[in-house]
Design an enzyme around this catalytic site. Structure first.
Site, PDB file in Angstrom:
ATOM      1  N   GLU A 288     -32.838 -28.828 -49.069  1.00 45.30           N
ATOM      2  CA  GLU A 288     -33.260 -27.589 -48.788  1.00 45.30           C
ATOM      3  C   GLU A 288     -33.426 -27.228 -47.200  1.00 45.30           C
ATOM      4  O   GLU A 288     -33.448 -26.386 -46.771  1.00 45.30           O
ATOM      5  CB  GLU A 288     -34.652 -27.180 -49.658  1.00 45.30           C
ATOM      6  CG  GLU A 288     -34.445 -27.139 -51.042  1.00 45.30           C
ATOM      7  CD  GLU A 288     -35.609 -26.779 -51.866  1.00 45.30           C
ATOM      8  OE1 GLU A 288     -35.596 -26.886 -53.117  1.00 45.30           O
ATOM      9  OE2 GLU A 288     -36.732 -26.532 -51.108  1.00 45.30           O
ATOM     10  N   GLU A 289     -34.373 -28.379 -46.724  1.00 41.80           N
ATOM     11  CA  GLU A 289     -34.638 -28.291 -45.176  1.00 41.80           C
ATOM     12  C   GLU A 289     -33.350 -28.053 -44.293  1.00 41.80           C
ATOM     13  O   GLU A 289     -33.274 -27.359 -43.487  1.00 41.80           O
ATOM     14  CB  GLU A 289     -35.159 -29.749 -44.560  1.00 41.80           C
ATOM     15  CG  GLU A 289     -36.664 -30.104 -45.048  1.00 41.80           C
ATOM     16  CD  GLU A 289     -37.001 -31.358 -44.573  1.00 41.80           C
ATOM     17  OE1 GLU A 289     -38.009 -31.897 -44.971  1.00 41.80           O
ATOM     18  OE2 GLU A 289     -36.443 -32.050 -43.487  1.00 41.80           O
ATOM     19  N   ARG A 290     -32.181 -28.768 -44.697  1.00 43.20           N
ATOM     20  CA  ARG A 290     -31.049 -28.838 -43.992  1.00 43.20           C
ATOM     21  C   ARG A 290     -30.385 -27.376 -44.165  1.00 43.20           C
ATOM     22  O   ARG A 290     -30.169 -26.553 -43.321  1.00 43.20           O
ATOM     23  CB  ARG A 290     -30.193 -29.728 -44.369  1.00 43.20           C
ATOM     24  CG  ARG A 290     -30.440 -30.902 -43.449  1.00 43.20           C
ATOM     25  CD  ARG A 290     -30.349 -32.459 -44.152  1.00 43.20           C
ATOM     26  NE  ARG A 290     -31.098 -33.300 -43.742  1.00 43.20           N
ATOM     27  CZ  ARG A 290     -31.058 -34.621 -43.836  1.00 43.20           C
ATOM     28  NH1 ARG A 290     -30.474 -35.069 -44.919  1.00 43.20           N
ATOM     29  NH2 ARG A 290     -31.977 -35.437 -43.357  1.00 43.20           N
TER      30      ARG A 290
END
Lengths: 430, 254
Positions: A288-290
């Protein structure tokens, strides 16, 4: 007469504030042949992952950006910080900080495609620092807490973070450990009902303003991937020292701190989920962060290319617009092509992810490409701005500095390559 | 009193977009161009929603006239707090020539049908800049009007309106039902929050055609040609004041 003055005004950033209320029109400076179609459909009808609600969300967020954030970006970049509590409260009140978080804690319980829509729209902020700071709040410091934290912990830390009342930061990287997370040295030793924490964290975005830190620390002597835990730590506890605000190449409006922990005592119940699972929890949210970071940069690259087109169209060299030179318009076409490819990868990965698939490989590929493409876009576009590109008055120079971080933070390019090789099964066998 | 307020919202080209004239000079380019709710209509919606929050009225109904895309504008109003919407479907040539006279006929018909206590409109749209719809609607209904409102207070059967006029501010008191038009300083429209955007999905938008209301949309006007304003020419520098006076006399300005 008024038409020409209005055209000049449009370039000034203060124009936004004026026109948003007075409804003054600006005219194009040339009678064009064909209108330039947008790169994505205006309405939900044909979009791969967005519905009408996604577009309504983007429109509303855009208003907040235009009215509350962009008019102040230059000032905040100069000051080296931005008022996180004020901005997060505005965003939190409008529901933008808890898009995919549980409804019981003020979130909206929507799927990740809505987070991607938010991130895409935040790319319209005229710097990289503030979207990054918001991203830490929504998608780095809080996902593990939302999924694995106890009800009491979520009440104390998650709810106010979603409402925008508390500013969060993430404590994972250290002076001696960045990509190599398993070698962090910060220790949390159990003493009765408390953990006593000693160590330090580096590259802490929002660090000078945060109310609490999501801290990764060693809580046992087991193997390095199984001895770490995530702990919610109020930043006001005795022993927490904000050593310095780091002076960086870019992302100036985001305050980045080096923090030390000197015998800091925190109740054991502040641990998120199970002891020893911290590393695993943090890894679970990497996809998700990426993807979030990619959504951000795609919009920014679009904007830089568009501004470069506008500038080179009116800037003349050897009696014709810079834009008309084939080396320029062909290069911009190449760059736009690659931006579209990256956008497609983003949507494909997001679509698969919300259906429950593991998109680690695609997310890593997207992050890798995002960081590298942003450097190419920044470098080529800055060249076409000529001398002006080298000044602090233009967005392209800020983008050039800010976007360089993408290949380093949130998982360096080399780490992404290692992950992709793992999936391609090309790494040396142990 | 019904406690129902009708708010007209118009879908216009976004204020920040650079307008382009079509090559055939028949109008401006609208295909693929960003559209949004007219800023004065946003202010009108905000005022109606505020009245409902203060429990002075019971229901806010957002109305928009146009093709299918007009529903997006109604959805924005719903996300700001309107309760339901009415989409009056007008397409093709009728839509191209849709103007204040036609819209005010529609608003008047709907006001009667919905038993509205108040109609709140933006003072003008940023594309036509006509500033006529509110006034015409009031005339067709024979209702009082409070135009260029910078302050509105609903008090029982009457409304106190502070109007922005050339000489300053004028305060009037009118009976309801009435038509109000919102000026810039009436309020600051709220951001549509994400929870309200999601809730708006469930709110109803009724679709109706002008013919259903027994209305004729024929326009009395014909657009002959649309042009950009003339390009500003370079100025001429003179050395002295005498030269300036001479030049002005020469070009017949003095």
């Amino acid at each position: 007469m008024r038409a020409l003055r209005l055209n000049q005004l449009v370039i000034s950033r203060r124009f936004n504030q004026f026109t948003s209320r007075a409804g003054v029109r600006s005219l194009s400076d040339h009678v064009s042949s064909r209108p330039v179609p947008p790169s994505a459909p205006e309405t939900a009808g044909d979009h791969l992952i967005y519905t009408q609600e996604h577009f309504a969300l983007k429109e509303s967020l855009r208003k907040i950006i235009d009215q509350e954030i962009n008019p102040h970006v230059d000032q905040w970049e100069a000051e080296g910080t931005f008022p996180a509590h004020k901005i997060f409260k505005i965003l939190g009140s409008a529901g933008f900080l808890g898009v995919n978080k549980p409804v019981e804690y003020g979130g909206l319980g929507l799927d990740f495609s809505y987070s991607v829509a938010v991130s895409e729209e935040l790319g319209n902020i005229r710097c990289g620092g503030i979207p990054m700071a918001i991203g830490v709040q929504t998608d780095m410091a809080t996902p593990a807490l939302a999924r694995f934290g106890s009800a009491e912990l979520k009440e104390e830390f998650l709810l106010p973070s979603i409402l925008g009342d508390k500013v969060a930061c993430l404590g994972v990287s250290e002076v001696g450990a960045g990509s190599d997370v398993s070698s962090i040295l910060t220790k949390a030793v159990r003493k009765g009902d408390e953990y006593v924490i000693n160590g330090g964290k580096m590259w802490t975005t929002n660090g000078t303003q945060a109310d609490w830190i999501c801290l990764l620390a060693n809580t046992s002597d087991a193997a390095p991937h199984r001895n770490k835990s995530l702990i919610c730590l109020p930043m006001t506890l005795p022993g927490v020292h904000i050593a310095r605000k780091i002076d960086k190449l870019g992302m100036w409006s985001s305050d980045t701190a080096e923090v030390f922990f000197d015998d800091v005592r925190v109740p054991c119940k502040n641990i998120i989920g199970q002891e020893g699972m911290g590393f695993t929890y943090q890894m679970l949210q990497f996809q998700e962060e990426r993807l979030w970071a990619v959504a951000n940069i795609v919009t920014m690259m679009d904007n830089i290319i568009q501004e470069t087109i506008q500038y080179t169209r009116q800037r003349k060299i050897f009696k014709q617009p810079v834009l008309y030179h084939q080396s320029v318009n062909f290069r911009l076409a190449e760059l736009q092509t690659e931006v579209e490819l990256l956008r497609s990868l983003l949507y494909r990965a997001t679509a698969l992810y919300i259906k429950g698939n593991d998109v680690t490989k695609l997310a890593s590929m997207a992050k890798l490409k995002g960081g590298r493409l942003a450097r190419e876009v920044g470098d080529s576009c800055l060249q076409y701005w000529g001398g002006m590109g080298f000044t602090s008055d233009v967005l392209v120079s800020r983008f050039y500095r800010d976007s360089r971080l993408l290949s380093i933070g949130g998982g360096a390019d080399e780490v992404m390559l290692g992950i992709i090789c793992k999936y391609m099964d090309t790494l040396p066998k142990k | 009193m019904s406690g129902r307020v009708l708010v007209g919202v118009k879908r216009v080209i976004d204020y920040a977009v650079k307008i382009r004239v079509k090559p055939d000079n028949s109008g401006v380019v609208t295909d693929g161009v960003k559209h949004s709710m007219n800023p004065f209509c946003e202010i009108a919606v905000e005022e109606a929603v505020k009245m409902k929050e203060k429990k002075l009225i019971k229901e806010v109904v957002a109305v928009s006239c146009g093709p299918q895309q007009a529903q997006e504008t109604i959805r924005t109003a719903l996300a700001m707090g309107a309760d339901r919407g009415i989409h009056v479907e007008v397409t093709g040539k009728d839509y191209d020539m849709l103007g204040p006279l036609q819209v005010s006929k529609i608003m008047a018909a709907l006001a009667k049908k919905e038993d509205a206590q108040l109609i709140i409109l933006g003072k003008q749209a940023i594309d036509g800049d006509c500033n006529q719809t509110g006034q015409m609607t009031a005339a067709l209904l024979d209702w009082p009007q409070g135009t260029f409102a910078s302050e509105v207070s609903l008090e029982g059967d009457t409304v106190k309106v502070v109007r922005e006029i050339d000489g300053g501010l004028e305060t009037i008191k009118i009976n309801t039902p009435a038509v109000l038009t919102a000026d810039l300083r009436l309020n600051t429209p709220r951001y549509a929050t994400l929870p309200n955007i999601m809730k708006a999905k469930k709110k109803k938008i009724a679709k109706v055609k002008p013919a259903d209301l027994g209305l004729d949309m024929t326009s009395r006007l014909e657009v002959l040609r649309v042009d950009e304003p003339p390009q500003r020419l370079a100025g001429v520098k003179v050395e002295t004041v005498d030269d300036l006076v001479a030049k002005l006399k020469e070009t017949g300005r003095l």
